[in-house]
Design a protein around this motif. Structure first.
Motif, PDB file in Angstrom:
ATOM      1  N   SER A 273      -7.653   5.974  -3.435  1.00 20.19           N
ATOM      2  CA  SER A 273      -7.463   7.176  -2.622  1.00 20.19           C
ATOM      3  C   SER A 273      -7.795   6.919  -1.156  1.00 20.19           C
ATOM      4  O   SER A 273      -8.649   6.093  -0.826  1.00 20.19           O
ATOM      5  N   ASP A 274      -7.100   7.625  -0.288  1.00 22.92           N
ATOM      6  CA  ASP A 274      -7.445   7.698   1.142  1.00 22.92           C
ATOM      7  C   ASP A 274      -7.509   6.331   1.817  1.00 22.92           C
ATOM      8  O   ASP A 274      -8.535   5.948   2.385  1.00 22.92           O
ATOM      9  N   VAL A 275      -6.397   5.602   1.772  1.00 25.71           N
ATOM     10  CA  VAL A 275      -6.331   4.325   2.477  1.00 25.71           C
ATOM     11  C   VAL A 275      -6.152   4.554   3.977  1.00 25.71           C
ATOM     12  O   VAL A 275      -6.680   3.816   4.808  1.00 25.71           O
ATOM     13  N   HIS A 276      -5.391   5.573   4.340  1.00 25.71           N
ATOM     14  CA  HIS A 276      -5.149   5.929   5.750  1.00 25.71           C
ATOM     15  C   HIS A 276      -4.565   4.751   6.534  1.00 25.71           C
ATOM     16  O   HIS A 276      -5.026   4.428   7.636  1.00 25.71           O
TER      17      HIS A 276
ATOM     18  N   ILE B 211      -5.620  -6.713   3.369  1.00 23.55           N
ATOM     19  CA  ILE B 211      -6.409  -7.780   2.758  1.00 23.55           C
ATOM     20  C   ILE B 211      -7.198  -7.229   1.577  1.00 23.55           C
ATOM     21  O   ILE B 211      -7.253  -7.839   0.495  1.00 23.55           O
ATOM     22  N   LEU B 212      -7.794  -6.052   1.757  1.00 25.90           N
ATOM     23  CA  LEU B 212      -8.578  -5.441   0.682  1.00 25.90           C
ATOM     24  C   LEU B 212      -7.679  -4.968  -0.464  1.00 25.90           C
ATOM     25  O   LEU B 212      -8.058  -5.082  -1.633  1.00 25.90           O
ATOM     26  N   LEU B 213      -6.498  -4.450  -0.143  1.00 23.89           N
ATOM     27  CA  LEU B 213      -5.555  -4.066  -1.190  1.00 23.89           C
ATOM     28  C   LEU B 213      -5.159  -5.278  -2.030  1.00 23.89           C
ATOM     29  O   LEU B 213      -5.119  -5.218  -3.264  1.00 23.89           O
TER      30      LEU B 213
ATOM     31  N   PHE C  93      -0.881   7.002   4.086  1.00 18.85           N
ATOM     32  CA  PHE C  93      -0.613   6.741   5.501  1.00 18.85           C
ATOM     33  C   PHE C  93      -1.241   7.862   6.317  1.00 18.85           C
ATOM     34  O   PHE C  93      -1.187   9.029   5.931  1.00 18.85           O
ATOM     35  N   HIS C  94      -1.833   7.506   7.451  1.00 17.38           N
ATOM     36  CA  HIS C  94      -2.634   8.475   8.192  1.00 17.38           C
ATOM     37  C   HIS C  94      -1.799   9.515   8.931  1.00 17.38           C
ATOM     38  O   HIS C  94      -2.176  10.683   9.003  1.00 17.38           O
ATOM     39  N   SER C  95      -0.667   9.107   9.506  1.00 14.84           N
ATOM     40  CA  SER C  95       0.104  10.049  10.329  1.00 14.84           C
ATOM     41  C   SER C  95       1.572   9.644  10.318  1.00 14.84           C
ATOM     42  O   SER C  95       2.070   9.172   9.300  1.00 14.84           O
ATOM     43  N   SER C  96       2.243   9.828  11.427  1.00 10.51           N
ATOM     44  CA  SER C  96       3.666   9.505  11.498  1.00 10.51           C
ATOM     45  C   SER C  96       3.866   7.991  11.530  1.00 10.51           C
ATOM     46  O   SER C  96       2.910   7.212  11.614  1.00 10.51           O
TER      47      SER C  96
ATOM     48  N   GLN D 187     -14.716  16.219 -13.175  1.00 17.80           N
ATOM     49  CA  GLN D 187     -14.066  15.762 -11.948  1.00 17.80           C
ATOM     50  C   GLN D 187     -14.747  14.494 -11.419  1.00 17.80           C
ATOM     51  O   GLN D 187     -15.970  14.346 -11.512  1.00 17.80           O
ATOM     52  N   LEU D 188     -13.939  13.593 -10.868  1.00 16.78           N
ATOM     53  CA  LEU D 188     -14.482  12.425 -10.189  1.00 16.78           C
ATOM     54  C   LEU D 188     -13.776  12.289  -8.847  1.00 16.78           C
ATOM     55  O   LEU D 188     -12.547  12.180  -8.785  1.00 16.78           O
ATOM     56  N   ILE D 189     -14.566  12.322  -7.777  1.00 21.01           N
ATOM     57  CA  ILE D 189     -14.034  12.217  -6.421  1.00 21.01           C
ATOM     58  C   ILE D 189     -14.165  10.770  -5.962  1.00 21.01           C
ATOM     59  O   ILE D 189     -15.254  10.192  -5.988  1.00 21.01           O
ATOM     60  N   PHE D 190     -13.061  10.198  -5.519  1.00 21.89           N
ATOM     61  CA  PHE D 190     -13.023   8.805  -5.090  1.00 21.89           C
ATOM     62  C   PHE D 190     -13.548   8.639  -3.670  1.00 21.89           C
ATOM     63  O   PHE D 190     -13.310   9.504  -2.810  1.00 21.89           O
ATOM     64  N   PRO D 191     -14.190   7.518  -3.385  1.00 23.39           N
ATOM     65  CA  PRO D 191     -14.496   7.201  -1.986  1.00 23.39           C
ATOM     66  C   PRO D 191     -13.216   6.841  -1.256  1.00 23.39           C
ATOM     67  O   PRO D 191     -12.218   6.470  -1.884  1.00 23.39           O
ATOM     68  N   ALA D 192     -13.235   6.942   0.059  1.00 21.86           N
ATOM     69  CA  ALA D 192     -12.087   6.506   0.843  1.00 21.86           C
ATOM     70  C   ALA D 192     -11.975   4.990   0.765  1.00 21.86           C
ATOM     71  O   ALA D 192     -12.964   4.274   0.951  1.00 21.86           O
TER      72      ALA D 192
END
Length: 210
Positions: A31-34, A58-60, A79-82, A176-181
């Motif tokens: 979640s939340d790769v941005h 690299i981390l992916l 993706f964070h934005s446009s 529920q389990l909330i993922f870290p970014a």
């Protein structure tokens, strides 16, 4: 070091990079790769090192190579934005990644769906698999366990005197389990666990239950 938990008779492996591998489905949840956030800030003059652009990829690669999943499911804010120049890096990454990729749309995912579909990435608003509800925003749904992101959870650990340490975490409630970014250029939001909650902090390359 990873941490293995069981939920509804299914096995899940929590990885210190912030993803979870669903063993029975051979599905990696992130979640939340941005992606694109670094390029976005650099465009507007922020002094962010150019090498930070490549860090998320690299981390992916690292977590995908570790689990070699059949599917990768991004729980929003991929993706964070446009569109910016990081999109081409993402295209190249997708083409060399053998796993099937799906996206649960998040509030930052404003890029036209056709761009993702052109890479054979399916987009959903939510997904229900074996009584698990996959969303971006936290949701509560009767008889379903919710995997979600959006919050970028962290907790504060207190030491002697005024020592404090804030660490990203997997934040588990009853259903529920909330993922870290997953993204390296994202902030965190401190949560306070209540009785019955479980917290798995990420520290020095390990997932540790506290």
């Amino acid at each position: 070091m990873t941490q293995t938990i069981k939920l509804q008779n299914q096995e899940f492996i929590l990885h210190p990079l912030g993803g979870i591998f669903w063993v029975e489905k051979s599905m990696l949840l992130i979640s939340d790769v941005h992606l694109g956030k670094v390029a976005h800030f650099r465009k507007f003059g922020a002094a962010v090192p150019q090498k930070a652009v490549h860090k998320n990829f690299i981390l992916l690669d690292e977590i995908v190579n570790h689990f070699q999943p059949f599917q990768i499911c991004f729980l929003g804010d991929l993706f964070h934005s446009s569109l910016n120049k990081e999109w081409q890096l993402f295209e190249n990454w997708v083409k060399k990644t053998p796993s099937e990729i799906i996206l649960i749309a998040g509030n930052h995912d404003i890029i036209a769906p056709e761009k993702f579909e052109g890479l054979d990435i399916s987009i959903f608003q939510e997904l229900i698999l074996d009584r698990f509800l996959l969303t971006h925003h936290p949701e509560e749904r009767k008889d379903l366990f919710n995997f979600c992101g959006h919050i970028h959870p962290a907790i504060t650990l207190k030491g002697f005197g005024r020592q404090q340490l804030r660490l990203s975490c997997f934040f588990k409630k009853e259903n529920q389990l909330i993922f870290p970014a997953f993204g390296t250029f994202t902030g965190t939001h401190t949560l306070k666990p209540k009785k019955g909650y479980e917290v798995f902090i990420i520290v020095e390359g390990e997932v540790v239950k506290v």
